[in-house]
Design an enzyme around this catalytic site. Structure first.
Site, PDB file in Angstrom:
ATOM      1  N   ARG A 196       2.141   1.209  10.199  1.00 26.77           N
ATOM      2  CA  ARG A 196       1.657   1.632   8.879  1.00 26.77           C
ATOM      3  C   ARG A 196       2.813   1.523   7.885  1.00 26.77           C
ATOM      4  NH1 ARG A 196      -3.166   4.064   8.324  1.00 26.77           N
ATOM      5  NH2 ARG A 196      -3.188   4.641  10.516  1.00 26.77           N
ATOM      6  N   GLU A 214      -6.408  -0.800  15.579  1.00 29.17           N
ATOM      7  CA  GLU A 214      -7.021  -1.773  14.666  1.00 29.17           C
ATOM      8  C   GLU A 214      -6.048  -2.884  14.269  1.00 29.17           C
ATOM      9  OE1 GLU A 214      -8.047  -2.330  10.044  1.00 29.17           O
ATOM     10  OE2 GLU A 214      -7.929  -0.258  10.775  1.00 29.17           O
ATOM     11  N   ARG A 233       0.839  -1.200   0.000  1.00 29.46           N
ATOM     12  CA  ARG A 233       0.000   0.000   0.000  1.00 29.46           C
ATOM     13  C   ARG A 233       0.873   1.250   0.000  1.00 29.46           C
ATOM     14  NH1 ARG A 233      -4.844  -1.701   4.301  1.00 29.46           N
ATOM     15  NH2 ARG A 233      -5.331  -3.673   3.263  1.00 29.46           N
TER      16      ARG A 233
END
Length: 425
Positions: free
Chosen positions: A277, A349, A262
């Site tokens: 991330r 999360e 990503r």
């Protein structure tokens, strides 16, 4: 992708769902676009009918020796041919424009999705486990990993740039153990079929699951017009693209452990330290394909499968019902599982479990025949089962020891040859 006929029949419901996502109403404008397209089609049919009739009259005029009439009819047919060609071009452009807009629209929300603009409006569904209280100041995962000598962000940056990491030795082994544990759990106990599928996909595959065209900036594209998967949801869901399944085959349940890629285009400045991330990370994905009457039950089942991972690892977590403004555009309803991270003193999360209804199936043309033999679109679901990189973070922070060592959870010890603790090399 929506059927314009459905929007015509349900304009208020369609616009209400858009409003809940913070978008402007579009039903009236879309219907008007389709009306213009229909007018073009009607005009084309009239021109083609006139041209066909005139073409027949040419032969009759020549047979009667009326060359003047024949030439006039030939001129008329030539003019109509030019009009039809221009009209066909216009109809193609109108259809393409309508489909372009329809392809970028978000899915309809289920009624039980909470209203709200962002994550602050998400609603806690339930909580499992109590956060562990340490008799020392708990560290974040990157502090633990770097101190152990098994987590190297500096070298990764030299190789690939920011938002990458090099894992070594027992921490690399621990992440591999997490992935194997999850796969075994889902295949042996939850009835999923393990799949190894392509990591590079054609744009049609990303369109099918809804990442294209709207979210192209979040993915990586190759020079030959293929894309690196942002999640194996793409590969697994597209296993049924352009298929006509039987009702007896359903549900289908697939799982896969893959790297994911990503760009994190919208996360500048967020979570710049550590592994939370990354541009490249591993994740165990679950995908289900089922009938419309079973999809909501399947959503609850899939949530339970993801929760089983957390319970086995004995990581405290909570389940959140995402609000309308925080949900992915392709989904009807989403549950997030958030793991407790002692180093951050908060929940983060670790899994999203979502139901898409027939939104993806329409884009992929994935159908089944019901008991009456009628073709219906399947419903698709997906969920992280779970993100192994984030699970690694949760294990490191929850199982850290005062001396910086990491205890190995009981369920992972068989995958680490009985090793019970990770200490500095």
């Amino acid at each position: 992708m929506f059927d314009i006929k459905w929007i015509r029949a349900n304009p208020d419901l369609f616009d209400r769902s858009l409003a809940r996502r913070g978008a402007e109403p579009m039903a009236e404008a879309l219907v008007a676009l389709d009306d213009e397209r229909k007018k073009t089609v009607q005009q084309l049919n009239e021109w083609q009918g006139t041209r066909n009739a005139s073409s027949k009259q040419i032969g009759q005029a020549k047979a009667q020796g009326d060359e003047e009439k024949a030439q006039a009819l030939l001129a008329e047919v030539a003019d109509l041919k030019a009009k039809v060609q221009a009209g066909e071009d216009q109809e193609r452009e109108q259809t393409a424009e309508l489909n372009r807009i329809l392809a970028g629209l978000p899915n309809l929300l289920l009624d039980d999705v909470p209203d709200g603009e962002d994550e602050d409006a998400n609603v806690e569904r339930h909580k499992v486990g109590e956060p562990k209280r340490f008799n020392f100041e708990p560290k974040e995962h990157y502090e633990l990993g770097e101190a152990l000598g098994h987590m190297d962000f500096e070298t990764a940056a030299k190789i690939a740039g920011s938002r990458f990491v090099v894992l070594k030795s027992d921490i690399a082994r621990l992440e591999r153990a997490l992935g194997q544990y999850m796969l075994d759990l889902h295949t042996r106990e939850h009835g999923f079929t393990e799949v190894v599928a392509p990591l590079l996909v054609r744009p049609e595959a990303l369109f099918g699951t809804g990442q294209l065209p709207k979210f192209a900036e979040d993915a990586f594209q190759t020079t030959d017009d293929r894309w690196l998967i942002p999640t194996s949801e793409v590969s697994l869901t597209n296993l049924v693209r352009e298929s006509m399944l039987s009702k007896e085959e359903l549900p289908l349940r697939f799982t896969s452990l893959t790297p994911c890629f990503r760009s994190e285009a919208g996360s500048a400045g967020r979570d710049t330290r550590g592994m939370l991330r990354q541009h490249q990370f591993y994740k165990v994905e679950m995908v289900a394909v089922t009938t419309p009457d079973k999809s909501l039950d399947e959503h609850e089942r899939m949530l339970g499968c993801a929760e089983a991972v957390m319970k086995g690892l004995e990581i405290p977590y909570r389940v959140m019902r995402l609000c309308a403004g925080d949900m992915g555009a392709t989904m009807q309803r989403t549950y997030d599982i958030e793991a407790w991270l002692p180093g951050q003193d908060t929940y983060r999360e670790i899994s999203s479990v979502s139901v898409a209804g027939d939104y993806q199936a329409r884009r992929m043309n994935a159908r089944y025949r019901d008991e009456d033999g009628k073709a219906q679109y399947v419903h698709t679901l997906n969920g992280s089962g779970v993100a192994t990189g984030r699970a690694l973070i949760a294990v490191m922070e929850n199982y850290q020891q005062e001396d910086g060592a990491i205890a190995v959870p009981d369920v992972l010890q068989p995958y680490m040859a009985g090793q019970t603790v990770i200490s500095a090399s």
